[in-house]
Scaffold this active site. Structure first.
Site, PDB file in Angstrom:
ATOM      1  N   ARG A 147       0.821  -1.201   0.000  1.00  0.00           N
ATOM      2  CA  ARG A 147       0.000   0.000   0.000  1.00  0.00           C
ATOM      3  C   ARG A 147       0.856   1.253   0.000  1.00  0.00           C
ATOM      4  O   ARG A 147       0.615   2.183  -0.762  1.00  0.00           O
ATOM      5  CB  ARG A 147      -0.901  -0.024   1.231  1.00  0.00           C
ATOM      6  CG  ARG A 147      -1.672   1.240   1.465  1.00  0.00           C
ATOM      7  CD  ARG A 147      -2.750   1.027   2.494  1.00  0.00           C
ATOM      8  NE  ARG A 147      -3.611  -0.073   2.098  1.00  0.00           N
ATOM      9  CZ  ARG A 147      -4.384  -0.770   2.930  1.00  0.00           C
ATOM     10  NH1 ARG A 147      -4.419  -0.455   4.209  1.00  0.00           N
ATOM     11  NH2 ARG A 147      -5.126  -1.753   2.494  1.00  0.00           N
ATOM     12  N   TYR A 148       1.826   1.302   0.872  1.00  0.00           N
ATOM     13  CA  TYR A 148       2.743   2.437   0.930  1.00  0.00           C
ATOM     14  C   TYR A 148       4.018   2.013   0.206  1.00  0.00           C
ATOM     15  O   TYR A 148       4.400   0.842   0.282  1.00  0.00           O
ATOM     16  CB  TYR A 148       3.100   2.761   2.380  1.00  0.00           C
ATOM     17  CG  TYR A 148       1.931   3.049   3.287  1.00  0.00           C
ATOM     18  CD1 TYR A 148       1.276   4.283   3.245  1.00  0.00           C
ATOM     19  CD2 TYR A 148       1.493   2.103   4.207  1.00  0.00           C
ATOM     20  CE1 TYR A 148       0.225   4.544   4.106  1.00  0.00           C
ATOM     21  CE2 TYR A 148       0.439   2.365   5.072  1.00  0.00           C
ATOM     22  CZ  TYR A 148      -0.197   3.592   5.016  1.00  0.00           C
ATOM     23  OH  TYR A 148      -1.228   3.857   5.866  1.00  0.00           O
TER      24      TYR A 148
ATOM     25  N   ARG B 180       6.661   0.080   2.500  1.00  0.00           N
ATOM     26  CA  ARG B 180       6.255  -0.976   3.432  1.00  0.00           C
ATOM     27  C   ARG B 180       5.396  -2.018   2.745  1.00  0.00           C
ATOM     28  O   ARG B 180       4.540  -1.660   1.945  1.00  0.00           O
ATOM     29  CB  ARG B 180       5.370  -0.372   4.556  1.00  0.00           C
ATOM     30  CG  ARG B 180       6.120   0.312   5.653  1.00  0.00           C
ATOM     31  CD  ARG B 180       5.206   1.305   6.377  1.00  0.00           C
ATOM     32  NE  ARG B 180       5.141   2.564   5.649  1.00  0.00           N
ATOM     33  CZ  ARG B 180       4.360   3.595   5.989  1.00  0.00           C
ATOM     34  NH1 ARG B 180       3.576   3.513   7.039  1.00  0.00           N
ATOM     35  NH2 ARG B 180       4.379   4.692   5.270  1.00  0.00           N
TER      36      ARG B 180
ATOM     37  N   CYS C 125      -5.216 -18.168  14.556  1.00  0.00           N
ATOM     38  CA  CYS C 125      -5.024 -17.320  15.731  1.00  0.00           C
ATOM     39  C   CYS C 125      -5.346 -18.130  16.979  1.00  0.00           C
ATOM     40  O   CYS C 125      -6.166 -19.051  16.933  1.00  0.00           O
ATOM     41  CB  CYS C 125      -5.949 -16.107  15.692  1.00  0.00           C
ATOM     42  SG  CYS C 125      -5.149 -14.642  15.054  1.00  0.00           S
TER      43      CYS C 125
ATOM     44  N   CYS D 110     -10.714 -12.985  17.575  1.00  0.00           N
ATOM     45  CA  CYS D 110     -11.302 -11.755  18.116  1.00  0.00           C
ATOM     46  C   CYS D 110     -12.551 -11.412  17.318  1.00  0.00           C
ATOM     47  O   CYS D 110     -12.526 -11.416  16.090  1.00  0.00           O
ATOM     48  CB  CYS D 110     -10.307 -10.603  18.018  1.00  0.00           C
ATOM     49  SG  CYS D 110      -8.793 -10.924  18.941  1.00  0.00           S
TER      50      CYS D 110
ATOM     51  N   CYS E 108     -12.208  -8.631  14.674  1.00  0.00           N
ATOM     52  CA  CYS E 108     -11.052  -8.742  13.763  1.00  0.00           C
ATOM     53  C   CYS E 108     -11.296  -8.059  12.420  1.00  0.00           C
ATOM     54  O   CYS E 108     -12.329  -8.241  11.780  1.00  0.00           O
ATOM     55  CB  CYS E 108     -10.724 -10.214  13.517  1.00  0.00           C
ATOM     56  SG  CYS E 108      -9.252 -10.446  12.498  1.00  0.00           S
TER      57      CYS E 108
ATOM     58  N   ARG F 185      -9.700  -8.830   9.834  1.00  0.00           N
ATOM     59  CA  ARG F 185      -9.549  -9.873   8.808  1.00  0.00           C
ATOM     60  C   ARG F 185     -10.507 -11.030   9.061  1.00  0.00           C
ATOM     61  O   ARG F 185     -10.196 -12.195   8.803  1.00  0.00           O
ATOM     62  CB  ARG F 185      -8.097 -10.364   8.725  1.00  0.00           C
ATOM     63  CG  ARG F 185      -7.152  -9.260   8.357  1.00  0.00           C
ATOM     64  CD  ARG F 185      -5.884  -9.667   7.647  1.00  0.00           C
ATOM     65  NE  ARG F 185      -5.097  -8.458   7.462  1.00  0.00           N
ATOM     66  CZ  ARG F 185      -4.107  -8.084   8.272  1.00  0.00           C
ATOM     67  NH1 ARG F 185      -3.711  -8.867   9.250  1.00  0.00           N
ATOM     68  NH2 ARG F 185      -3.488  -6.934   8.074  1.00  0.00           N
TER      69      ARG F 185
ATOM     70  N   ASP G  19     -12.718  -0.412  11.824  1.00  0.00           N
ATOM     71  CA  ASP G  19     -12.956  -0.409  10.374  1.00  0.00           C
ATOM     72  C   ASP G  19     -14.353  -0.940  10.035  1.00  0.00           C
ATOM     73  O   ASP G  19     -14.920  -1.720  10.798  1.00  0.00           O
ATOM     74  CB  ASP G  19     -11.914  -1.293   9.670  1.00  0.00           C
ATOM     75  CG  ASP G  19     -10.514  -0.713   9.772  1.00  0.00           C
ATOM     76  OD1 ASP G  19     -10.373   0.512   9.623  1.00  0.00           O
ATOM     77  OD2 ASP G  19      -9.565  -1.494  10.007  1.00  0.00           O
TER      78      ASP G  19
ATOM     79  N   ASP H  54      -8.396   4.093   9.033  1.00  0.00           N
ATOM     80  CA  ASP H  54      -7.844   3.513   7.814  1.00  0.00           C
ATOM     81  C   ASP H  54      -8.845   3.833   6.710  1.00  0.00           C
ATOM     82  O   ASP H  54     -10.017   3.459   6.799  1.00  0.00           O
ATOM     83  CB  ASP H  54      -7.680   2.000   7.999  1.00  0.00           C
ATOM     84  CG  ASP H  54      -6.361   1.506   7.423  1.00  0.00           C
ATOM     85  OD1 ASP H  54      -5.924   2.074   6.391  1.00  0.00           O
ATOM     86  OD2 ASP H  54      -5.781   0.569   7.985  1.00  0.00           O
TER      87      ASP H  54
ATOM     88  N   LYS I  47      -3.732   4.960   6.210  1.00  0.00           N
ATOM     89  CA  LYS I  47      -4.168   5.474   7.504  1.00  0.00           C
ATOM     90  C   LYS I  47      -4.022   6.993   7.558  1.00  0.00           C
ATOM     91  O   LYS I  47      -3.055   7.527   7.035  1.00  0.00           O
ATOM     92  CB  LYS I  47      -3.296   4.867   8.599  1.00  0.00           C
ATOM     93  CG  LYS I  47      -3.405   3.353   8.700  1.00  0.00           C
ATOM     94  CD  LYS I  47      -2.355   2.800   9.663  1.00  0.00           C
ATOM     95  CE  LYS I  47      -2.446   1.299   9.793  1.00  0.00           C
ATOM     96  NZ  LYS I  47      -2.110   0.553   8.563  1.00  0.00           N
TER      97      LYS I  47
HETATM   98  C1  LIG Z   1      -1.146  -0.347   8.574  1.00  0.00           C
HETATM   99  C2  LIG Z   1      -0.472  -0.836   7.396  1.00  0.00           C
HETATM  100  C3  LIG Z   1       0.911  -0.697   7.244  1.00  0.00           C
HETATM  101  C4  LIG Z   1       1.802  -0.094   8.296  1.00  0.00           C
HETATM  102  O1  LIG Z   1       1.500   1.222   8.645  1.00  0.00           O
HETATM  103  P1  LIG Z   1       2.337   1.916   9.798  1.00  0.00           P
HETATM  104  O2  LIG Z   1       1.711   3.252   9.983  1.00  0.00           O
HETATM  105  O3  LIG Z   1       3.752   1.978   9.320  1.00  0.00           O
HETATM  106  O4  LIG Z   1       2.238   1.043  11.006  1.00  0.00           O
HETATM  107  C5  LIG Z   1       1.498  -1.165   6.087  1.00  0.00           C
HETATM  108  N1  LIG Z   1       0.767  -1.733   5.101  1.00  0.00           N
HETATM  109  C6  LIG Z   1      -0.563  -1.882   5.231  1.00  0.00           C
HETATM  110  C7  LIG Z   1      -1.315  -2.516   4.115  1.00  0.00           C
HETATM  111  C8  LIG Z   1      -1.229  -1.453   6.376  1.00  0.00           C
HETATM  112  O5  LIG Z   1      -2.558  -1.627   6.478  1.00  0.00           O
END
Ligand SMILES: *Cc1c(COP(=O)(O)O)cnc(C)c1O
Length: 369
Positions: free
Chosen positions: A109-110, A113, A122, A126, A129, A131, A291, A328, A335
């Site tokens: 997504r980013y 990361r 799990c 939960c 959850c 997911r 969410d 989110d 986020k």
């Molecule tokens: C939350 C999330 C992250 C990590 O976000 P941080 O703000 O760095 O904790 C990375 N990828 C996805 C898809 C996420 O939902």
């Protein structure tokens, strides 16, 4: 030590992660032996069977008040009929955050990361959850071949510096598989940090009494852990010991709570949670707004409530103890933080601020040139 319901279990079993997992409570009949269930819960367990199954470790069960249906641990772990109600099922989406992408289990997504989902297992399912959609897939973890496909993707994307490993609970995998993932990721030069999203410190802290697991995590440093305490009642002596063992291996632990109606949507509860987290040296990192996930939408409260909680904390606890409140965005847009505003008015360099205790303070902040 508090150990409701299981006084007869030998200490060596109670402290064994394997015993906790083997003895999870998964059926209505078993749960009835411990908890005086409400009709709403009984119906919930029946109606969610095969869709959003139940599993509760004896340890997590022991934190519940058997006589209080609104107990915060109970609300997080025992199904209720409301999960299957039309008004909850017709709203939200199974995958509101668009995690499912071209490579199974991987979300990019980013730019810097990636998120790897490595198991559907799990210790406890939960009820809130994000997911929940994967519960019905059964308990399955990725194969080495699937890991290799994810790792190849990360190798080809040099912008990825941070790999977040989640699930299910990734630290429920066998030690061999955990080490395999870490070893493969560490062969990639551009991967700087690795994070595990695990709720085991909360649900089965005994997992971290295993020195071999800790040896592996320490070996592939820098590794961070994100965990998920939602209520002060979850911070027990055993949880504290688990966290202490993790921290001693040089692994920082951050907490990501979710704002849940009836569980922790209360300023004093969240203040106590943050105080207890700081005492065990866990940084409250995020407070997520719940969410719009199908089957979990009844846990949602208002954004005003979240803002009220964060405002309440300021002045009552160090800034270190105040999490970033965040939502989110739908469609996988990431986020965004939401913060109470302390700027009441602004004219050029002149600000009117509201202090933590409500006073209005005029302050001209100009640049010195
Ligand atoms: C939350 C999330 C992250 C990590 O976000 P941080 O703000 O760095 O904790 C990375 N990828 C996805 C898809 C996420 O939902």
């Amino acid at each position: 030590m508090r150990r409701r319901f299981f006084q007869d279990v030998p200490e060596s079993d109670w402290l064994s992660y394997e015993w906790q997992i083997k003895n999870r409570i998964k059926t209505l009949e078993e749960l009835k032996r411990f908890i005086d269930l409400t009709p709403e819960e009984e119906e919930g367990i029946r109606r969610t069977r095969g869709i959003y199954p139940m599993a509760i470790t004896p340890y997590y069960l022991s934190l519940m008040d058997p006589e209080d249906p609104s107990d915060p641990v109970r609300l997080q772990a025992i199904p209720r009929a409301v999960e299957m109600d039309e008004k909850v099922q017709s709203r939200g989406e199974p995958d509101a955050l668009k995690e499912e992408g071209p490579i199974p289990g991987l979300t990019h997504r980013y730019p810097d990361r990636v998120l790897m989902v490595v198991t559907t297992f799990c210790a406890v399912y939960c009820r809130h959850c994000m997911r929940k959609r994967i519960f019905s897939k059964g308990e399955r973890s990725v194969t080495r071949e699937e890991i290799d496909i994810m790792v190849d993707y990360i190798r080809r994307h040099e912008e990825v510096r941070d790999v977040l490993i989640s699930g299910g609970d990734p630290l429920s995998l066998s030690l061999e598989k955990i080490e395999y993932i870490l070893k493969r990721l560490r062969e990639i030069k551009h991967v700087e940090i690795i994070r595990f999203g695990t709720r085991l410190p909360v649900l089965a802290p005994q997992r971290f009494f295993n020195d071999r697991l800790l040896d592996i995590l320490e070996k592939y440093s820098p590794i961070w852990i994100n965990t998920h305490f939602n209520h002060p009642n979850e911070i027990t002596e055993l949880a504290e010991e688990a966290i202490d063992r993790i921290l001693r291996r040089g692994i920082p632990v951050n907490n990501q709570a979710v704002l849940l109606k009836g569980v922790n949507d209360d300023p004093e509860t969240m203040l106590q949670l943050s105080r207890k987290l700081l005492r065990i040296k866990v940084k409250p990192q995020y407070l997520f707004h719940c969410d719009p996930i199908r089957g979990a939408i009844h846990f949602r409260t208002t954004v005003d409530k979240g803002i009220e909680i964060i405002r309440y904390m300021r002045g009552r606890i160090s800034g270190m103890g105040i999490p970033t409140y965040a939502v989110d965005l739908p469609g996988g847009k990431g986020k965004v933080p939401i913060s109470p505003s302390y700027v009441v008015r602004r004219e050029g360099d002149k600000f009117i601020f509201q202090s933590y205790d409500g006073d209005l303070v005029e302050y001209t902040i100009d640049e010195v040139t």
